[in-house]
Scaffold this motif. Structure first.
Motif, PDB file in Angstrom:
ATOM      1  N   ASP A  29       0.824  -1.214   0.000  1.00 36.56           N
ATOM      2  CA  ASP A  29       0.000   0.000   0.000  1.00 36.56           C
ATOM      3  C   ASP A  29       0.854   1.259   0.000  1.00 36.56           C
ATOM      4  O   ASP A  29       0.667   2.153  -0.829  1.00 36.56           O
ATOM      5  CB  ASP A  29      -0.946  -0.020   1.210  1.00 36.56           C
ATOM      6  N   ASP A  81       0.292   6.836   3.826  1.00 36.68           N
ATOM      7  CA  ASP A  81       0.038   5.594   4.569  1.00 36.68           C
ATOM      8  C   ASP A  81       0.781   5.535   5.904  1.00 36.68           C
ATOM      9  O   ASP A  81       1.055   4.457   6.407  1.00 36.68           O
ATOM     10  CB  ASP A  81       0.427   4.386   3.674  1.00 36.68           C
ATOM     11  N   HIS A 102      -4.880   6.486   5.827  1.00 33.62           N
ATOM     12  CA  HIS A 102      -6.169   5.839   6.138  1.00 33.62           C
ATOM     13  C   HIS A 102      -6.161   5.168   7.510  1.00 33.62           C
ATOM     14  O   HIS A 102      -6.919   4.227   7.741  1.00 33.62           O
ATOM     15  CB  HIS A 102      -6.547   4.843   5.022  1.00 33.62           C
ATOM     16  N   HIS A 103      -5.263   5.633   8.395  1.00 32.03           N
ATOM     17  CA  HIS A 103      -5.259   5.130   9.778  1.00 32.03           C
ATOM     18  C   HIS A 103      -5.860   6.181  10.710  1.00 32.03           C
ATOM     19  O   HIS A 103      -6.176   7.278  10.278  1.00 32.03           O
ATOM     20  CB  HIS A 103      -3.821   4.843  10.230  1.00 32.03           C
ATOM     21  N   CYS A 122      -4.737   3.025   1.536  1.00 33.74           N
ATOM     22  CA  CYS A 122      -4.397   4.443   1.377  1.00 33.74           C
ATOM     23  C   CYS A 122      -4.520   4.839  -0.094  1.00 33.74           C
ATOM     24  O   CYS A 122      -4.815   5.981  -0.422  1.00 33.74           O
ATOM     25  CB  CYS A 122      -2.975   4.680   1.884  1.00 33.74           C
ATOM     26  N   ASP A 152      -3.408  -4.482   0.748  1.00 33.53           N
ATOM     27  CA  ASP A 152      -3.851  -3.974   2.059  1.00 33.53           C
ATOM     28  C   ASP A 152      -5.190  -4.560   2.497  1.00 33.53           C
ATOM     29  O   ASP A 152      -5.469  -4.653   3.685  1.00 33.53           O
ATOM     30  CB  ASP A 152      -3.929  -2.439   2.049  1.00 33.53           C
TER      31      ASP A 152
HETATM   32 MN    MN Z   1      -2.133   0.912   4.289  1.00 37.73          MN
END
Ligand code: MN
Length: 316
Positions: A29, A81, A102-103, A122, A152
């Protein structure tokens, strides 16, 4: 400050020289999101390069080697990411103008941060940014971003695989992404070394709490025995998820500096993120990690205790 996809797309048009940073111990990712974005920015006349502390996994190099990176002396930095500054390793002391992730992002001192949690990869966000900028997604970009999604989401089967994931994947396939080859090399084909390390990991399993919690260990010596590099075993942390009835699966991996990285996979309402937070880590709801500065067997004891307590608090 946090910005929308529209805002980050506008801002990215303002600068001319970029350096995109992927995270330490890179996966499909972060690498493919970085190179996909790099190609997109180059296509509208920007100079762009991609860097990271650690080497790109061999499996992705057939794509990344074809990207011509620009030489840039004073770039504007973009993190992809990467949940935090710690995650970009030796680049942590740079000034980051942009962050796309995307966390549950805690990256500090970023001028413009665009993140969405509970999103498969991401690269979905990178795709949205590219489209918002009016950039054409070429086959080369599509292959990269599709690889990021496939790796991912473990081929569209993680809890954060959403409608958006499929919609963007569809668009990427329309743009020419090689579904057959990418799916096959990333989720099906295994090297002999990979088979060996999976056997070693399987032999190390230790079950507690009616087999609801399992721990497995991979040491540096194990990697040597199997003849694989740490960067060649992407996805191994989800191996524990295959065991029926396991609610919390932990893969303990020895890092080059001797610390132990505990990757936790959970299912249902068990939050891997909450468990890892107890030891200063984090990640996604059902997939997170933390690092412990102790031997593998001590790390196993500590993490088993933490998980046992957590599970008991949930089930009582
Ligand atoms: Mn990721």
């Amino acid at each position: 400050m946090d910005v929308t996809v529209k805002e980050i797309a506008e801002k990215l048009k303002e600068y001319d020289n970029y350096c995109i940073i992927y995270h330490i111990r890179p996966d499909g990712d972060c690498v493919c999101s970085a190179f996909g974005l790099c190609l997109a920015l180059q296509s509208i006349g920007k100079k762009c390069t991609v860097k990271g502390q650690d080497e790109i996994p061999r499996i992705h190099r057939y794509m990344t080697d074809k990207v011509n990176l620009d030489e840039i002396t004073e770039p504007v930095y973009i993190a992809v990411d990467s949940v935090s500054r710690h995650r970009v390793g030796s680049y942590g002391d740079k000034h980051f103008t942009f962050c796309i992730d995307h966390h549950n992002n805690i990256f500090d001192n970023v001028d413009f941060r665009y993140f969405e949690t509970d999103t498969g990869a991401c690269s979905e966000l990178v795709y949205k940014v590219i489209k918002e900028m009016g950039i054409v997604v070429t086959k080369q970009i599509a292959d990269l971003l599709y690889t990021a999604i496939v790796t991912d989401t473990l081929c569209f089967r993680t809890t954060d695989t959403r409608v958006q994931t499929f919609e963007i994947a569809t668009e990427l396939v329309r743009a020419g992404a090689d579904v057959y080859h990418i799916g096959r090399i990333n989720t099906f084909i295994k090297s002999a070394g990979r088979m060996k390390i999976e056997n070693i990991l399987r032999d190390s399993f230790h079950f507690i709490c009616d087999n609801k919690i399992v721990t497995g260990i991979i040491t540096l010596k194990d990697l040597e025995t199997a003849g694989v590099l740490d960067s060649d075993i992407e996805g191994i942390n989800s191996f524990v998820e295959q065991i029926e009835g396991v609610r919390i699966g932990i893969t303990i991996r020895e890092l080059p500096d001797g610390r132990m990285r505990c990757s936790i996979r959970s299912n249902g309402d068990i939050s891997a993120n909450d468990i890892c937070k107890i030891h200063g880590g984090g990640g996604h709801f059902n997939a997170a990690c933390c690092e412990l500065n102790m031997s593998a067997s001590e790390a196993r004891k500590v993490i088993e205790q933490t998980c046992k307590k957590y599970l008991e608090s949930k089930e009582c």
